[in-house]
Scaffold this active site. Sequence first.
Site, PDB file in Angstrom:
ATOM      1  CB  SER A 191      28.144  52.788  44.913  1.00 44.40           C
ATOM      2  OG  SER A 191      27.345  52.759  43.745  1.00 44.40           O
ATOM      3  CG  HIS A 208      23.743  51.659  41.898  1.00 43.75           C
ATOM      4  ND1 HIS A 208      23.492  50.331  41.648  1.00 43.75           N
ATOM      5  CD2 HIS A 208      25.074  51.833  41.707  1.00 43.75           C
ATOM      6  CE1 HIS A 208      24.619  49.721  41.321  1.00 43.75           C
ATOM      7  NE2 HIS A 208      25.590  50.609  41.348  1.00 43.75           N
ATOM      8  N   GLY A 227      30.901  53.908  42.446  1.00 46.06           N
ATOM      9  CA  GLY A 227      31.911  53.243  43.252  1.00 46.06           C
ATOM     10  C   GLY A 227      33.150  52.873  42.470  1.00 46.06           C
ATOM     11  CB  CYS A 247      31.431  43.266  37.987  1.00 48.62           C
ATOM     12  SG  CYS A 247      31.952  41.542  37.872  1.00 48.62           S
TER      13      CYS A 247
END
Length: 374
Positions: free
Chosen positions: A193, A195, A72, A317
């Site tokens: 994304s 995952h 992503g 993050c």
Amino acid sequence: MTAMRSYLDHNATSPLRPEARAAMIAALDAGGNASSVHREGQLARSVVETARAQVAALVGASADMVTFTSGGTEANALALKGAGVERLVISAIEHPSVIETARAAGAEVHVAPVTAEGVLDLDRLDRVLARDKRRCLVSVMMANNETGIVQPLAQVVELARQHQALVHTDAVQGAGKTPIAWPILGVDMMSLSGHKLGAAQGVGALVARDGLTLTPLIEGGGQEKKRRAGTENICGIAGFGAAADAARVRDEAARLTVLRDRFEAGLVDLAPDAVIFGAGLERLANTSCFAVPGLTAQLLVIALDLDGVAVSSGSACSSGKVGRSHVLQAMGVAQDLAAGAIRVSLGWSTREVDIERALAALKTVIERSARRAA
């Protein structure tokens, strides 16, 4: 996950789905380079194109609109840097991969605020767009990764069109958790994304409308219609496609809503003063972000982990992040309350026993805290 642990951090990463694992093993066994013309290469190409169609189907797009990326973050970077605009307008609650990319993109950046409820302030967005007529891209996430609050994308698109601006949405959290119909949504670009859906880490996609010109971030070969050079991650792409297909077919929003509501009802029983961010608003079915006054996020994350329950304090993050959320700060949440914010996020592997284990662990922490305060 072991039988004695409950994983409730699907917004950070979702455990590998059996369908994705099987597709990845098959791709590894097949071998081949998707750019080769021999039989093995053609088989590899078939794997990639099957997955492309599966990912496209998840969001109601056509397969030729899908460009595979490493995740992503890269998809967001390709959208923001590749669009070639002079202005970028982002919301104050975007994922760091959008915020930091916007700052480094070389365009003028405007940050549109959100309301105290965590929803983009459309009046402020309108004013920001009206003040400058240079070529502009608006990037607003589909649903917030920390609170689960769904953003008013239809109105964002309407405003952007009035000001001849492009629209990108980071749909990393929304895809597979809420229905997406590309033709109705009306955006120009969408990031995904793998995952977050139950595929492996290291694969994602940018979905872009037909006719949109994008400058590639990575140059070299002609892969992905020259939008993303490099030999395709065939194993990861195969898993991404299988996970997207499983998420589309199963559509577990109703089941997860029941589990989330059970968790929140139990939480309020344990701590009547608990604050659930976004309660009463449209949220992702799988996400609950809350704080219990007097309890810090660090204490809760560690205590629950020791009791076999994995949760987080917000976006994953940064490695080991346990700190104040920029999302809650943008909402004007008091610092003391924001310092205790915890995110519980459910997914395909979540069962009722996981919710009960989480509530039991919370009960222990809350009661222990009350005894110390007495």
